[in-house]
Scaffold this motif. Structure first.
Motif, PDB file in Angstrom:
ATOM      1  N   ILE A 245     -30.829   8.142  29.284  1.00 39.80           N
ATOM      2  CA  ILE A 245     -29.936   7.086  29.765  1.00 39.80           C
ATOM      3  C   ILE A 245     -30.513   5.744  29.321  1.00 39.80           C
ATOM      4  N   VAL A 246     -29.702   4.960  28.652  1.00 40.77           N
ATOM      5  CA  VAL A 246     -30.105   3.633  28.180  1.00 40.77           C
ATOM      6  C   VAL A 246     -29.440   2.609  29.082  1.00 40.77           C
ATOM      7  N   ARG A 247     -30.261   1.676  29.577  1.00 38.95           N
ATOM      8  CA  ARG A 247     -29.758   0.607  30.450  1.00 38.95           C
ATOM      9  C   ARG A 247     -30.255  -0.742  29.951  1.00 38.95           C
ATOM     10  N   VAL A 248     -29.402  -1.745  30.119  1.00 42.62           N
ATOM     11  CA  VAL A 248     -29.794  -3.096  29.733  1.00 42.62           C
ATOM     12  C   VAL A 248     -30.633  -3.699  30.861  1.00 42.62           C
ATOM     13  N   THR A 249     -31.640  -4.495  30.501  1.00 40.24           N
ATOM     14  CA  THR A 249     -32.471  -5.179  31.498  1.00 40.24           C
ATOM     15  C   THR A 249     -31.907  -6.577  31.744  1.00 40.24           C
ATOM     16  N   LYS A 250     -32.465  -7.251  32.713  1.00 37.71           N
ATOM     17  CA  LYS A 250     -32.081  -8.645  32.995  1.00 37.71           C
ATOM     18  C   LYS A 250     -32.330  -9.501  31.754  1.00 37.71           C
ATOM     19  N   GLU A 251     -33.461  -9.287  31.075  1.00 36.78           N
ATOM     20  CA  GLU A 251     -33.770 -10.035  29.855  1.00 36.78           C
ATOM     21  C   GLU A 251     -32.730  -9.762  28.771  1.00 36.78           C
ATOM     22  N   GLY A 252     -32.292  -8.511  28.667  1.00 34.67           N
ATOM     23  CA  GLY A 252     -31.266  -8.151  27.693  1.00 34.67           C
ATOM     24  C   GLY A 252     -29.937  -8.806  27.998  1.00 34.67           C
ATOM     25  N   GLU A 253     -29.551  -8.790  29.273  1.00 32.02           N
ATOM     26  CA  GLU A 253     -28.305  -9.470  29.672  1.00 32.02           C
ATOM     27  C   GLU A 253     -28.390 -10.963  29.389  1.00 32.02           C
ATOM     28  N   ASP A 254     -29.506 -11.575  29.733  1.00 30.73           N
ATOM     29  CA  ASP A 254     -29.681 -13.007  29.475  1.00 30.73           C
ATOM     30  C   ASP A 254     -29.551 -13.310  27.984  1.00 30.73           C
ATOM     31  N   GLN A 255     -30.156 -12.482  27.142  1.00 29.58           N
ATOM     32  CA  GLN A 255     -30.068 -12.656  25.693  1.00 29.58           C
ATOM     33  C   GLN A 255     -28.617 -12.563  25.229  1.00 29.58           C
ATOM     34  N   HIS A 256     -27.912 -11.558  25.725  1.00 26.39           N
ATOM     35  CA  HIS A 256     -26.502 -11.373  25.364  1.00 26.39           C
ATOM     36  C   HIS A 256     -25.680 -12.607  25.714  1.00 26.39           C
ATOM     37  N   TRP A 257     -25.812 -13.100  26.944  1.00 24.96           N
ATOM     38  CA  TRP A 257     -24.998 -14.241  27.377  1.00 24.96           C
ATOM     39  C   TRP A 257     -25.406 -15.525  26.654  1.00 24.96           C
ATOM     40  N   ARG A 258     -26.690 -15.682  26.352  1.00 24.36           N
ATOM     41  CA  ARG A 258     -27.157 -16.851  25.606  1.00 24.36           C
ATOM     42  C   ARG A 258     -26.531 -16.867  24.199  1.00 24.36           C
ATOM     43  N   LYS A 259     -26.572 -15.724  23.513  1.00 22.98           N
ATOM     44  CA  LYS A 259     -26.003 -15.634  22.161  1.00 22.98           C
ATOM     45  C   LYS A 259     -24.483 -15.794  22.195  1.00 22.98           C
ATOM     46  N   SER A 260     -23.842 -15.234  23.214  1.00 19.19           N
ATOM     47  CA  SER A 260     -22.387 -15.385  23.346  1.00 19.19           C
ATOM     48  C   SER A 260     -22.015 -16.850  23.519  1.00 19.19           C
ATOM     49  N   LYS A 261     -22.787 -17.552  24.324  1.00 20.15           N
ATOM     50  CA  LYS A 261     -22.526 -18.978  24.551  1.00 20.15           C
ATOM     51  C   LYS A 261     -22.720 -19.775  23.256  1.00 20.15           C
ATOM     52  N   GLU A 262     -23.784 -19.481  22.520  1.00 21.71           N
ATOM     53  CA  GLU A 262     -24.032 -20.171  21.250  1.00 21.71           C
ATOM     54  C   GLU A 262     -22.898 -19.930  20.261  1.00 21.71           C
ATOM     55  N   HIS A 263     -22.440 -18.697  20.189  1.00 18.58           N
ATOM     56  CA  HIS A 263     -21.344 -18.348  19.276  1.00 18.58           C
ATOM     57  C   HIS A 263     -20.070 -19.094  19.669  1.00 18.58           C
ATOM     58  N   LYS A 264     -19.771 -19.099  20.962  1.00 17.10           N
ATOM     59  CA  LYS A 264     -18.568 -19.777  21.436  1.00 17.10           C
ATOM     60  C   LYS A 264     -18.636 -21.273  21.148  1.00 17.10           C
ATOM     61  N   GLU A 265     -19.798 -21.886  21.355  1.00 16.91           N
ATOM     62  CA  GLU A 265     -19.952 -23.319  21.075  1.00 16.91           C
ATOM     63  C   GLU A 265     -19.723 -23.623  19.599  1.00 16.91           C
ATOM     64  N   SER A 266     -20.231 -22.765  18.724  1.00 15.39           N
ATOM     65  CA  SER A 266     -20.027 -22.968  17.287  1.00 15.39           C
ATOM     66  C   SER A 266     -18.557 -22.853  16.915  1.00 15.39           C
ATOM     67  N   MET A 267     -17.886 -21.839  17.455  1.00 14.01           N
ATOM     68  CA  MET A 267     -16.471 -21.650  17.153  1.00 14.01           C
ATOM     69  C   MET A 267     -15.631 -22.800  17.717  1.00 14.01           C
ATOM     70  N   ARG A 268     -15.958 -23.267  18.903  1.00 12.22           N
ATOM     71  CA  ARG A 268     -15.229 -24.406  19.476  1.00 12.22           C
ATOM     72  C   ARG A 268     -15.375 -25.635  18.586  1.00 12.22           C
ATOM     73  N   TRP A 269     -16.576 -25.860  18.044  1.00 14.12           N
ATOM     74  CA  TRP A 269     -16.802 -27.001  17.165  1.00 14.12           C
ATOM     75  C   TRP A 269     -15.923 -26.884  15.912  1.00 14.12           C
ATOM     76  N   ILE A 270     -15.873 -25.683  15.333  1.00 15.13           N
ATOM     77  CA  ILE A 270     -15.045 -25.469  14.138  1.00 15.13           C
ATOM     78  C   ILE A 270     -13.582 -25.750  14.453  1.00 15.13           C
ATOM     79  N   PHE A 271     -13.079 -25.222  15.568  1.00 17.21           N
ATOM     80  CA  PHE A 271     -11.682 -25.451  15.928  1.00 17.21           C
ATOM     81  C   PHE A 271     -11.416 -26.932  16.202  1.00 17.21           C
TER      82      PHE A 271
END
Length: 167
Positions: free
Chosen positions: A88-114
Motif C-alpha cells: 500500500i502506497v500512501r502520500v505523506t504530509k510532506e508529499g501533499e505539501d509538495q503537490h499543493w506547492r507545485k500546483s500553486k506555482e503552476h496556476k500562478e504561471s498560467m494566470r500570468w500567461i492568461f
C-alpha cells in the motif's frame, strides 16, 4: 502546400522546435513523480499496480518513481496486513505539501500567461484548444476518419456546437 499541411508544420514547430520553459515544465508531470503524487493526493492510497495502470507507466518505472519519492519523504510503502503480498502506497504530509506547492506555482504561471493574453484572446484560445482536443480524441495516427455523427456526439458531450463556426 495545403493549409492543413502548413498548419501541421507550424504546430510541429510550436510544440517541438520552440520548446519554452513553460512547455517543458508543463510536460514534466507526465514523466512520473508529479502525476503519481497527484494521483495519491486525490485517492489517498494505492498499490503500485494501480499506479502503473492509472499513470500509464510500467511496474518497473513505478518502482523507480516510488523509490525516488520515498527517499524524499513524500510517500510511505507498507505491507497490507490483510494480504502480505500487497504493498500500500500512501502520500505523506510532506508529499501533499509538495503537490499543493507545485500546483500553486503552476496556476500562478498560467494566470500570468492568461493575463498577458487578455480575456478575449484567452477565451478564444481555450475554445479552439477544446475543439482541437476533441478532434484529437477522435482520430489517432492510422485510424480512419470518424463519421459526422461520431464527431457531433463528441462535441455534444462537451456542450459545444457542431459543426463549429468556420472563419
Amino acid at each position: 502546400m495545403s493549409y492543413e499541411d502548413k498548419a501541421f508544420e507550424r504546430l510541429h514547430a510550436i510544440m517541438m522546435d520552440s520548446r519554452s520553459v513553460m512547455s517543458n515544465r508543463m510536460e514534466y508531470p507526465h514523466r512520473g513523480v508529479p502525476i503519481v503524487l497527484h494521483w495519491l493526493v486525490k485517492e489517498g492510497e494505492s498499490t503500485p499496480s494501480e499506479l502503473a495502470k492509472e499513470t500509464h507507466n510500467t511496474l518497473g518505472r513505478i518502482s523507480a518513481i516510488l523509490s525516488a519519492m520515498e527517499k524524499k519523504g513524500w510517500i510511505t510503502r507498507d505491507v497490507d496486513p490483510d494480504n502480505r503480498r500487497r504493498i500500500i502506497v500512501r502520500v505523506t504530509k510532506e508529499g501533499e505539501d509538495q503537490h499543493w506547492r507545485k500546483s500553486k506555482e503552476h496556476k500562478e504561471s498560467m494566470r500570468w500567461i492568461f493575463e498577458q493574453m487578455g480575456e478575449e484572446s484567452t477565451e478564444e484560445f481555450l475554445t479552439l484548444m477544446e475543439r482541437f482536443v476533441i478532434y484529437m480524441s477522435l482520430r489517432g495516427p492510422g485510424d480512419p476518419a470518424p463519421d459526422e455523427q461520431t464527431i457531433a456526439k463528441a462535441f455534444a458531450a462537451r456542450n459545444l456546437p457542431y459543426p463549429p463556426e468556420k472563419k
